[in-house]
Write an enzyme that holds these catalytic residues in place. Structure first.
Site, PDB file in Angstrom:
ATOM      1  N   HIS A   1       0.825  -1.202   0.000  1.00  0.00           N
ATOM      2  CA  HIS A   1       0.000   0.000   0.000  1.00  0.00           C
ATOM      3  C   HIS A   1       0.864   1.260   0.000  1.00  0.00           C
ATOM      4  O   HIS A   1       0.468   2.283  -0.567  1.00  0.00           O
ATOM      5  CB  HIS A   1      -0.957  -0.012   1.180  1.00  0.00           C
ATOM      6  CG  HIS A   1      -2.112  -0.926   0.985  1.00  0.00           C
ATOM      7  ND1 HIS A   1      -2.906  -1.361   2.024  1.00  0.00           N
ATOM      8  CD2 HIS A   1      -2.611  -1.519  -0.134  1.00  0.00           C
ATOM      9  CE1 HIS A   1      -3.850  -2.163   1.550  1.00  0.00           C
ATOM     10  NE2 HIS A   1      -3.678  -2.277   0.247  1.00  0.00           N
TER      11      HIS A   1
ATOM     12  N   HIS B   1      -4.765  -5.854 -10.944  1.00  0.00           N
ATOM     13  CA  HIS B   1      -3.446  -5.323 -10.604  1.00  0.00           C
ATOM     14  C   HIS B   1      -2.420  -5.627 -11.693  1.00  0.00           C
ATOM     15  O   HIS B   1      -1.652  -4.744 -12.106  1.00  0.00           O
ATOM     16  CB  HIS B   1      -2.961  -5.896  -9.271  1.00  0.00           C
ATOM     17  CG  HIS B   1      -3.601  -5.283  -8.076  1.00  0.00           C
ATOM     18  ND1 HIS B   1      -3.304  -4.009  -7.628  1.00  0.00           N
ATOM     19  CD2 HIS B   1      -4.526  -5.771  -7.215  1.00  0.00           C
ATOM     20  CE1 HIS B   1      -4.011  -3.742  -6.554  1.00  0.00           C
ATOM     21  NE2 HIS B   1      -4.761  -4.789  -6.278  1.00  0.00           N
TER      22      HIS B   1
END
Length: 406
Positions: A252, A380
């Site tokens: 993240h 992703h």
């Protein structure tokens, strides 16, 4: 944009199309997108989930903009799930999931995470001119602003009960991150005069992340109470939680690093220094932290690995962040890391036999399924093949529509 050689661009384009081919099986005849297993088959046990469906709509809207035959039909099937069974006609918004027989998951409530992805899907599909997408975008943004955006805090609340009557006291940075991603995409999908407020909201939420990074040595707390006080010990007893893991998540930090640069391209501010700091901390803590290649999933607040499993999405975000930082700074160290991480992905993650990428590896870089069984979607990995070939702004769908892909 890192790719400067024809062979690398050709490889990225082939991987884009390989991923789109794998994920197309997610399209469901009744509407929505399936969670895929290791071989790309729908997994009925997982039901039909809003976040998977929305990410599929987004990805295949991008595929349509790339001119990939059949991609528009997959996007439309996913959109049909968002306007059909996953939509709550009684209370508004979207259920977290429905079973394969159409029974809603009411216990999970309604989350900002899911609704952010609905906004992203609707924005990309609007740019791709998919049927019904603009109406979905109007509805999704209205629900988000009414139910999830906390104007006083300048960031979203996290989860309501299914009837939007009781708000959970938990606040989360993951939902905030994907809200920023979605808000930037929405800004590029609405009329120009309506774009500014969405970018302003994205900037307010991101400013909080810059403060967090400075206060925690580049590591980002993920979990908070209702007043946004960090809860640094949440889930210490189950650190590998899919959505709320204990500790810091290097992946993240990398994802936020990239988002700060996309924001900077449309809203000048103190974003670059924070982007570099987040990136450097994530790499120092996460990459080869236990002596083997790969990013560990989580660390404690001193940077010691906690969950040493390697997640495919972290490498995908590392690649995209390195590309963004190289585009912004031209510093060759980012190009070097970009190449290192693509080599790692090709060696360990890219599944040449069954398609897509292994979603999870054990600490010895062998395929595993302790946190993420199967290969749920291609979001992703697909973006990792596109973002290095695009400018920092506009966002992906609008950039593809404008012919910006290299």
């Amino acid at each position: 944009m890192i790719p400067t050689t024809t062979p690398h661009r050709t490889w990225l384009d082939a991987e884009t199309r390989r991923l789109l081919d794998f994920g197309a099986a997610a399209a469901l005849p009744q509407g929505g997108a399936a969670y895929l297993d290791e071989r790309g088959r729908p997994d009925p046990a997982q039901g039909v989930q809003t976040w998977i469906t929305a990410r599929t709509a987004h990805v295949y809207a991008l595929g349509h903009l790339l001119g990939v035959p059949g991609a528009g039909a997959v996007a439309d099937a996913a959109l049909a799930g968002l306007t059909g069974a996953l939509r709550d006609d009684a209370h508004g918004g979207w259920f977290h999931a429905v079973s394969t027989t159409g029974e809603p998951d009411r216990a999970a409530g309604k989350s900002a995470y899911d609704h952010a992805f609905v906004m992203l899907a609707a924005a990309s599909a609007t740019v791709a001119d998919r049927p019904g997408a603009s109406d979905l975008l109007a509805e999704a943004t209205a629900v988000y602003l009414e139910r999830f955006w906390d104007e006083a805090a300048g960031r979203p609340v996290d989860t309501w009960d299914v009837a939007f009557e009781t708000l959970d006291p938990y606040r989360g940075l993951n939902a905030t991150m994907h809200s920023v991603e979605a808000m930037l995409a929405v800004a590029d999908a609405v009329e120009p005069g309506a774009a500014g407020p969405w970018r302003d909201r994205a900037a307010r939420a991101t400013a909080f992340v810059v403060e967090l990074a400075a206060a925690h040595d580049g590591r980002l707390p993920e979990h908070f109470g209702p007043d946004w006080t960090p809860d640094l010990d949440l889930n210490a007893d189950r650190p590998g939680d899919q959505f709320k893991p204990y500790g810091a998540t290097p992946g993240h930090g990398l994802e936020w690093s990239r988002l700060l640069l996309h924001l900077e391209a449309v809203r000048p501010g103190p974003w670059l220094g924070a982007a570099v700091a987040l990136f450097d901390r994530a790499v120092a803590d996460g990459w080869s932290a236990d002596g083997a290649e790969g990013f560990v999933y989580t660390t404690d607040w001193q940077g010691t690995p906690v969950v040493r499993t390697r997640m495919h999405w972290v490498v995908a975000e590392a690649i995209a962040a390195a590309a963004a930082l190289h585009t912004r700074t031209t510093d060759t160290r980012f190009a070097d890391l970009y190449a290192t991480w693509w080599d790692y992905a090709e060696r360990y993650l890219v599944d040449a036999e069954h398609g897509s990428w292994h979603h999870e590896l054990d600490p010895a870089n062998r395929p595993a399924a302790t946190v993420w069984p199967g290969k749920p979607d291609v979001y992703h990995a697909l973006q990792a093949t596109l973002l290095p070939r695009l400018p920092l702004a506009p966002t992906v769908a609008r950039a593809l529509a404008a012919g910006e892909l290299r």
